[in-house]
Design a protein around this motif. Structure first.
Motif, PDB file in Angstrom:
ATOM      1  N   ALA A 215       1.311  -1.130  -0.258  1.00 54.34           N
ATOM      2  CA  ALA A 215      -0.006  -0.028  -0.374  1.00 54.34           C
ATOM      3  C   ALA A 215       0.883   1.115   0.262  1.00 54.34           C
ATOM      4  O   ALA A 215       0.557   1.801  -0.461  1.00 54.34           O
ATOM      5  N   LEU A 216       1.976   1.543   0.789  1.00 52.81           N
ATOM      6  CA  LEU A 216       2.749   2.800   0.870  1.00 52.81           C
ATOM      7  C   LEU A 216       3.532   2.611  -0.135  1.00 52.81           C
ATOM      8  O   LEU A 216       3.125   4.225  -1.359  1.00 52.81           O
ATOM      9  N   LEU A 217       4.138   1.124  -1.251  1.00 52.20           N
ATOM     10  CA  LEU A 217       4.815   1.705  -2.367  1.00 52.20           C
ATOM     11  C   LEU A 217       3.774   2.217  -3.306  1.00 52.20           C
ATOM     12  O   LEU A 217       4.730   3.107  -4.182  1.00 52.20           O
ATOM     13  N   THR A 218       2.684   1.430  -3.311  1.00 53.27           N
ATOM     14  CA  THR A 218       1.675   2.190  -4.348  1.00 53.27           C
ATOM     15  C   THR A 218       1.296   2.977  -4.035  1.00 53.27           C
ATOM     16  O   THR A 218       1.272   4.164  -5.570  1.00 53.27           O
ATOM     17  N   ALA A 219       0.841   3.829  -2.962  1.00 52.10           N
ATOM     18  CA  ALA A 219       0.435   5.309  -3.031  1.00 52.10           C
ATOM     19  C   ALA A 219       1.935   6.059  -3.413  1.00 52.10           C
ATOM     20  O   ALA A 219       1.464   7.540  -3.949  1.00 52.10           O
ATOM     21  N   ALA A 220       3.278   5.661  -3.329  1.00 51.88           N
ATOM     22  CA  ALA A 220       4.293   6.685  -3.354  1.00 51.88           C
ATOM     23  C   ALA A 220       4.379   6.525  -4.924  1.00 51.88           C
ATOM     24  O   ALA A 220       4.610   7.778  -5.393  1.00 51.88           O
ATOM     25  N   ALA A 221       4.258   5.049  -5.380  1.00 55.98           N
ATOM     26  CA  ALA A 221       4.040   5.284  -7.106  1.00 55.98           C
ATOM     27  C   ALA A 221       3.256   5.824  -7.331  1.00 55.98           C
ATOM     28  O   ALA A 221       3.239   6.554  -8.814  1.00 55.98           O
ATOM     29  N   LEU A 222       1.538   6.539  -7.320  1.00 60.11           N
ATOM     30  CA  LEU A 222       0.925   7.154  -7.738  1.00 60.11           C
ATOM     31  C   LEU A 222       1.234   8.752  -7.400  1.00 60.11           C
ATOM     32  O   LEU A 222       0.840   9.256  -8.609  1.00 60.11           O
ATOM     33  N   LEU A 223       1.821   9.275  -6.360  1.00 62.63           N
ATOM     34  CA  LEU A 223       1.910  10.455  -6.525  1.00 62.63           C
ATOM     35  C   LEU A 223       3.260  11.146  -6.631  1.00 62.63           C
ATOM     36  O   LEU A 223       2.208  11.457  -7.621  1.00 62.63           O
ATOM     37  N   VAL A 224       3.556  10.495  -7.468  1.00 60.66           N
ATOM     38  CA  VAL A 224       4.951  10.939  -8.426  1.00 60.66           C
ATOM     39  C   VAL A 224       4.598  11.153  -9.740  1.00 60.66           C
ATOM     40  O   VAL A 224       4.680  11.407 -10.691  1.00 60.66           O
ATOM     41  N   SER A 225       3.707   9.543 -10.427  1.00 54.96           N
ATOM     42  CA  SER A 225       2.767  10.058 -11.467  1.00 54.96           C
ATOM     43  C   SER A 225       2.616  10.434 -11.466  1.00 54.96           C
ATOM     44  O   SER A 225       2.486  11.390 -12.889  1.00 54.96           O
ATOM     45  N   VAL A 226       1.412  10.929 -11.347  1.00 57.58           N
ATOM     46  CA  VAL A 226       0.681  11.796 -11.716  1.00 57.58           C
ATOM     47  C   VAL A 226       1.281  13.657 -11.375  1.00 57.58           C
ATOM     48  O   VAL A 226       1.137  14.335 -12.134  1.00 57.58           O
ATOM     49  N   ALA A 227       2.700  13.565 -10.102  1.00 57.26           N
ATOM     50  CA  ALA A 227       3.524  14.746  -9.776  1.00 57.26           C
ATOM     51  C   ALA A 227       3.692  14.504 -11.561  1.00 57.26           C
ATOM     52  O   ALA A 227       4.304  16.211 -12.054  1.00 57.26           O
ATOM     53  N   GLY A 228       4.462  14.093 -12.180  1.00 58.01           N
ATOM     54  CA  GLY A 228       5.160  14.032 -13.154  1.00 58.01           C
ATOM     55  C   GLY A 228       4.090  14.287 -14.619  1.00 58.01           C
ATOM     56  O   GLY A 228       4.411  14.843 -16.136  1.00 58.01           O
ATOM     57  N   ASN A 232       1.978  22.950 -12.839  1.00 59.18           N
ATOM     58  CA  ASN A 232       2.481  23.380 -11.841  1.00 59.18           C
ATOM     59  C   ASN A 232       3.256  22.785 -10.988  1.00 59.18           C
ATOM     60  O   ASN A 232       3.058  22.046 -10.126  1.00 59.18           O
ATOM     61  N   LEU A 233       4.312  24.158 -10.603  1.00 57.99           N
ATOM     62  CA  LEU A 233       5.679  23.054  -9.853  1.00 57.99           C
ATOM     63  C   LEU A 233       5.678  23.352  -8.463  1.00 57.99           C
ATOM     64  O   LEU A 233       5.730  22.328  -8.261  1.00 57.99           O
ATOM     65  N   ALA A 234       4.434  24.411  -8.145  1.00 63.72           N
ATOM     66  CA  ALA A 234       4.236  24.162  -6.161  1.00 63.72           C
ATOM     67  C   ALA A 234       3.720  22.617  -6.035  1.00 63.72           C
ATOM     68  O   ALA A 234       4.508  22.138  -5.680  1.00 63.72           O
ATOM     69  N   VAL A 235       2.462  22.531  -6.695  1.00 60.25           N
ATOM     70  CA  VAL A 235       2.208  20.683  -6.747  1.00 60.25           C
ATOM     71  C   VAL A 235       2.591  20.017  -6.428  1.00 60.25           C
ATOM     72  O   VAL A 235       2.875  19.142  -6.161  1.00 60.25           O
ATOM     73  N   THR A 236       3.590  20.091  -7.870  1.00 62.07           N
ATOM     74  CA  THR A 236       4.694  18.589  -8.150  1.00 62.07           C
ATOM     75  C   THR A 236       5.483  18.741  -7.300  1.00 62.07           C
ATOM     76  O   THR A 236       5.340  17.449  -6.842  1.00 62.07           O
ATOM     77  N   ALA A 237       6.062  19.947  -6.825  1.00 60.74           N
ATOM     78  CA  ALA A 237       7.451  19.398  -5.344  1.00 60.74           C
ATOM     79  C   ALA A 237       6.802  18.656  -4.135  1.00 60.74           C
ATOM     80  O   ALA A 237       6.991  17.817  -3.771  1.00 60.74           O
ATOM     81  N   THR A 238       5.047  18.966  -4.079  1.00 61.22           N
ATOM     82  CA  THR A 238       4.380  18.658  -2.528  1.00 61.22           C
ATOM     83  C   THR A 238       4.218  17.472  -2.615  1.00 61.22           C
ATOM     84  O   THR A 238       3.885  16.433  -2.453  1.00 61.22           O
ATOM     85  N   ALA A 419      11.188  10.349 -13.597  1.00 60.63           N
ATOM     86  CA  ALA A 419      10.165  10.872 -14.973  1.00 60.63           C
ATOM     87  C   ALA A 419       9.440  12.403 -14.387  1.00 60.63           C
ATOM     88  O   ALA A 419       9.330  13.644 -14.990  1.00 60.63           O
ATOM     89  N   ALA A 420       9.611  11.823 -12.655  1.00 59.74           N
ATOM     90  CA  ALA A 420       8.877  12.781 -11.951  1.00 59.74           C
ATOM     91  C   ALA A 420       9.730  14.430 -11.881  1.00 59.74           C
ATOM     92  O   ALA A 420       9.414  15.581 -12.228  1.00 59.74           O
ATOM     93  N   LEU A 421      11.117  14.284 -11.466  1.00 56.03           N
ATOM     94  CA  LEU A 421      11.937  15.006 -11.266  1.00 56.03           C
ATOM     95  C   LEU A 421      12.487  15.819 -12.512  1.00 56.03           C
ATOM     96  O   LEU A 421      12.544  17.321 -12.853  1.00 56.03           O
ATOM     97  N   ALA A 422      12.640  15.160 -13.455  1.00 57.34           N
ATOM     98  CA  ALA A 422      12.644  14.938 -15.097  1.00 57.34           C
ATOM     99  C   ALA A 422      11.445  16.604 -15.227  1.00 57.34           C
ATOM    100  O   ALA A 422      11.861  17.585 -16.124  1.00 57.34           O
TER     101      ALA A 422
END
Length: 467
Positions: A215-228, A232-238, A419-422
């Protein structure tokens, strides 16, 4: 405990002939299906959208695929233990085939997203099994070459995907591209019964699924995938920061779990954690290829097709670097290669950055290609030894398959964060494409430099140096 450098290597003839040929074909074919599908879908998606609509869901075709791949990759060892190599592969190929059929027949973009999620679930299993079954179905002396062969399929997919997708998209027959993929899936499945064993010595069905870790790893993957995919830079960084916090929580939970996603050796004094972190550094660096075609079009006026193959230069270097590297067997040579890999990545990306310019001519483009091939070769020469190093860094021999399967999970998470960092770096440089490209390449060159120090700990110069 084995030393990660204590690995001998057989010959390519042994791997690609006789009784091992079928096994090698299935392992490589499964990863080739996954990789080809990634690039095939990218190349035909604009044509599909013209047909069925859904422009607003464009980025989600990659996001749902990635998230499903991450989830299923964490279940590889459970399915492998319960069903054995043969059953696990047939399940993975069946899921992938079903997703491919749904994609081919989709009347709407929403249905295509469903197909992509199912494809991702099957693909994540195939990519993870490609490493995990090496440990179970091949003799130890062939692990390095088999790891090189499996990883090289990403280079094959980088070329085959755009070629197949582009040809069918050109004629407006994008659905038939998925048909070709389905035929290839069936062909690989036909080899499985004769190529893979039904069971392995360590097969078991008693291990529970680590729900909290998943669950934790899936949630992390979901957040960073959406960030990518956000602008909006501030939302992405958050979102990226929140994903990092979830990753830390995942490590803490997995360390306490009796049967976690990662092998117990990851959290001991073994070098396994450093092997995984080296994979993270290299996988992060590889995500620069996502934006290379865009830079080629905007900075050099390249056509979309030519820019697409410019983006494949890194994958080409990766493939070219792996094949000769797999012949190395001595611990000293392996350590030199693995530590030298991030050095080449950093040099190649820095070289590419040095020749970035607006309205780039043929000379600058040639320098970009050279730099990207060098960077890819740095990843390629290290990768097969990292895969084998993971298998040999465990405290218990039975952990080898889990250590191998976790390679794909680690890689997928690193790719998602990369991908998100890029995306963040490119947005920082906007509206200047040149500045965006410089930020991207230089930052990932620094990441590769950090990888040099990590690789040195993953493959210490002597047993006495092992952390």
């Amino acid at each position: 405990m084995h030393s990660p450098t204590d690995v001998s290597a057989g010959t390519w003839r042994q791997l690609l002939s006789g009784r091992h040929l079928g096994t090698a074909t299935v392992l490589a074919g499964g990863v080739a299906l996954y990789a080809t599908n990634v690039y095939l879908t990218t190349s035909l998606l604009p044509t599909a959208i013209d047909d069925i609509g859904g422009q607003r869901y464009y980025a989600w075709t990659a996001t749902v695929f990635l998230i499903a791949s991450v989830i299923s990759s964490m279940l590889v060892t459970r399915i492998l233990g319960a069903k054995g190599p043969r059953g696990a592969y047939l399940i993975a190929l069946a899921i992938f085939a079903i997703g491919t059929i749904v994609c081919a027949l989709s009347p709407t973009m929403e249905m295509l997203l469903v197909g992509r999620a199912v494809q991702g679930a099957g693909g994540g299993l195939l990519a993870g099994l490609g490493y995990a079954v090496i440990n179970a179905a091949l003799p130890k002396q062939l692990w390095t070459r088999a790891s090189a062969l499996v990883s090289a399929m990403w280079g094959v997919g980088t070329f085959a995907g755009p070629a197949i997708g582009g040809v069918f998209a050109q004629f407006g027959a994008w659905r038939w591209a998925f048909g070709v993929l389905l035929v290839a899936t069936i062909a690989v499945a036909a080899l499985v019964p004769s190529a893979l064993p039904a069971h392995t010595a360590g097969s078991t069905t008693s291990r529970p699924v680590p729900i909290l870790s998943l669950a934790l790893l899936t949630a992390a993957a979901l957040l960073v995938s959406v960030a990518g995919i956000l602008s909006n830079l501030a939302v992405t960084a958050t979102l990226v920061l929140a994903a990092v916090i979830l990753l830390i929580a995942f490590v803490a939970a997995d360390r306490r779990a009796s049967h976690g996603v990662l092998p117990p050796s990851t959290f001991t004094a073994s070098s396994l954690k450093w092997v995984y972190l080296t994979i993270v550094a290299l996988a992060l660096s590889s995500t620069v290829e996502t934006f290379i075609p865009l830079f080629g079009q905007l900075l050099a006026g390249m056509t979309p097709l030519a820019a697409g193959f410019l983006g494949a230069a890194l994958a080409l270097g990766w493939t070219l670097g792996e094949i000769p590297s797999a012949s190395a067997t001595s611990p000293r040579a392996v350590r030199t290669i693995v530590v030298g890999g991030p050095v080449l990545v950093a040099f190649g990306l820095a070289l590419t950055a040095a020749f970035l310019t607006d309205q780039a001519g043929a000379g600058a483009i040639a320098a970009w290609i050279v730099g990207l091939v060098i960077a890819g070769a740095g990843i390629g020469i290290a990768w097969p030894h990292l895969a084998v190093g993971a298998m040999n860094s465990v405290s218990e021999p039975g952990e080898g398959a889990k250590a191998a399967a976790a390679i794909n999970t680690v890689q997928l998470i690193a790719n998602a964060f990369g991908a998100a960092l890029a995306g963040v770096l490119v947005n920082l440089g906007a509206p200047s494409t040149l500045r965006s490209a410089q930020f991207l390449l230089i930052t990932f060159a620094v990441v590769a430099c950090i990888g040099v120090a990590i690789a040195a700990r993953a493959f210490p110069s002597s047993r006495g140096d092992q952390p």
